[in-house]
Design a protein around this motif. Structure first.
Motif, mmCIF file in Angstrom:
data_model
loop_
_atom_site.group_PDB
_atom_site.id
_atom_site.type_symbol
_atom_site.label_atom_id
_atom_site.label_comp_id
_atom_site.label_asym_id
_atom_site.label_seq_id
_atom_site.Cartn_x
_atom_site.Cartn_y
_atom_site.Cartn_z
ATOM 1 N N GLU A 236 0.854 -1.189 0.000
ATOM 2 C CA GLU A 236 0.000 0.000 0.000
ATOM 3 C C GLU A 236 0.888 1.237 0.000
ATOM 4 O OE1 GLU A 236 -3.897 0.397 2.355
ATOM 5 O OE2 GLU A 236 -2.470 1.563 3.525
ATOM 6 N N GLN A 237 0.756 2.047 -1.043
ATOM 7 C CA GLN A 237 1.574 3.242 -1.183
ATOM 8 C C GLN A 237 0.692 4.490 -1.129
ATOM 9 O OE1 GLN A 237 4.919 3.082 -1.367
ATOM 10 N NE2 GLN A 237 4.918 0.832 -1.388
ATOM 11 N N VAL A 238 1.124 5.482 -0.332
ATOM 12 C CA VAL A 238 0.365 6.721 -0.175
ATOM 13 C C VAL A 238 1.079 7.849 -0.900
ATOM 14 C CG1 VAL A 238 -0.595 8.381 1.459
ATOM 15 C CG2 VAL A 238 -0.524 5.939 2.047
ATOM 16 N N GLN A 239 0.356 8.497 -1.801
ATOM 17 C CA GLN A 239 0.915 9.619 -2.550
ATOM 18 C C GLN A 239 0.077 10.868 -2.283
ATOM 19 O OE1 GLN A 239 3.688 9.465 -4.303
ATOM 20 N NE2 GLN A 239 3.968 7.244 -4.094
ATOM 21 N N PRO A 240 0.702 11.974 -1.801
ATOM 22 C CA PRO A 240 -0.070 13.204 -1.581
ATOM 23 C C PRO A 240 -0.523 13.823 -2.902
ATOM 24 C CG PRO A 240 2.260 13.619 -1.281
ATOM 25 C CD PRO A 240 2.128 12.135 -1.473
ATOM 26 N N ILE A 241 -1.670 14.440 -2.883
ATOM 27 C CA ILE A 241 -2.171 15.167 -4.043
ATOM 28 C C ILE A 241 -1.586 16.581 -3.997
ATOM 29 C CG2 ILE A 241 -4.212 16.102 -5.194
ATOM 30 C CD1 ILE A 241 -5.791 13.736 -4.104
ATOM 31 N N ILE A 242 -0.785 16.919 -4.967
ATOM 32 C CA ILE A 242 -0.122 18.230 -5.017
ATOM 33 C C ILE A 242 -0.877 19.139 -5.971
ATOM 34 C CG2 ILE A 242 2.023 19.447 -5.547
ATOM 35 C CD1 ILE A 242 3.523 16.892 -4.852
ATOM 36 N N LEU A 243 -1.393 20.228 -5.442
ATOM 37 C CA LEU A 243 -2.138 21.185 -6.252
ATOM 38 C C LEU A 243 -1.193 22.179 -6.921
ATOM 39 C CD1 LEU A 243 -5.052 21.928 -3.747
ATOM 40 C CD2 LEU A 243 -5.099 20.395 -5.730
ATOM 41 N N PRO A 244 -1.582 22.711 -8.068
ATOM 42 C CA PRO A 244 -0.756 23.737 -8.724
ATOM 43 C C PRO A 244 -0.591 24.952 -7.827
ATOM 44 C CG PRO A 244 -2.460 22.902 -10.207
ATOM 45 C CD PRO A 244 -2.778 22.384 -8.842
#
Length: 222
Positions: free
Chosen positions: A127-135
């Motif tokens: 299980e890998q967690v990736q943050p959502i990066i906004l512009p």
């Protein structure tokens, strides 16, 4: 073995499937229909949230049978898969058995079971967690997800398959790798699909006669 298990492109073993909780296919026609259904579904997508609990998944792998030089496809083998996934502890285990099919229009069966306890390498559920990066300059939307979770696995199984008619035996190592699929917007994993690879050696412990190769498999949750 008289023929190698491989895909039509000369690779070792391939598979396929598709579905919605109906259990393993019993015929190639059912298998092909499940595979097409899963490939074209609009109700399932790769899971993007943390998965919890445990689940049992069943399905198939469809294997093309080629000549030993992999120059031609002679038929196919259909095998049943049963997989146990523990999302809390990130472990996965499974078996492949009940291989049957046709070569040159003649039906055949293979005795034996491939088990993750005998895999050529450990099986892993990750299980890998990736943050959502906004512009830059774009504010977060209140209540919107801030991260994406990918749930992938590698399942390695091994064992002996035997032709009860000819008596030939092969040591077979089958590897499945894929991502879990679930309802759009979250929820529990309902299916899995991905590529398959294989190593087949003569019994006992001979040099590999076929190594690696592309293919697919499918699993559906009970």
């Amino acid at each position: 073995m008289a023929a190698c298990l491989g895909n039509g492109n000369g690779a070792a073993i391939g598979g396929g499937g598709g579905g919605g909780g109906g259990g393993p296919a019993t015929t190639r026609a059912e298998y092909d229909a499940k595979f097409d259904q899963l490939q074209n579904t609009t109700s399932l997508a790769p899971t993007s949230v943390e998965l919890v609990g445990q689940g049992t998944f069943r399905g198939n792998t469809l294997l093309n049978v080629t000549t030993n030089d992999q120059a031609a496809t002679q038929g196919y083998a259909l095998g049943d898969l049963e997989v146990q996934a523990d999302f809390d502890n990130e472990t996965i285990a499974g078996t492949a058995t009940n291989f049957r099919g046709e070569i040159g229009g003649n039906a055949f069966t293979l005795d034996g079971t491939l088990d993750s306890a005998n895999g050529i390498a450990p099986s892993v559920l990750s299980e890998q967690v990736q943050p959502i990066i906004l512009p830059p300059g774009v504010p977060p939307i209140p209540g919107a997800p801030t991260e994406v979770v990918t749930n992938t696995f590698t399942l390695n199984m091994g064992g002996q398959l035997a032709d009860p008619v000819s008596g030939s035996i092969g040591n077979v190592y089958l590897g499945l790798g894929g991502s879990f699929l679930g309802p759009i917007g979250g929820g529990q994993a309902q299916a899995a699909v991905g590529p398959a690879t294989v190593v087949v050696t003569e019994q006992p412990g001979g040099a590999p006669i076929v190594i690696g190769g592309g293919g697919t498999f499918v699993l559906e949750r009970d």
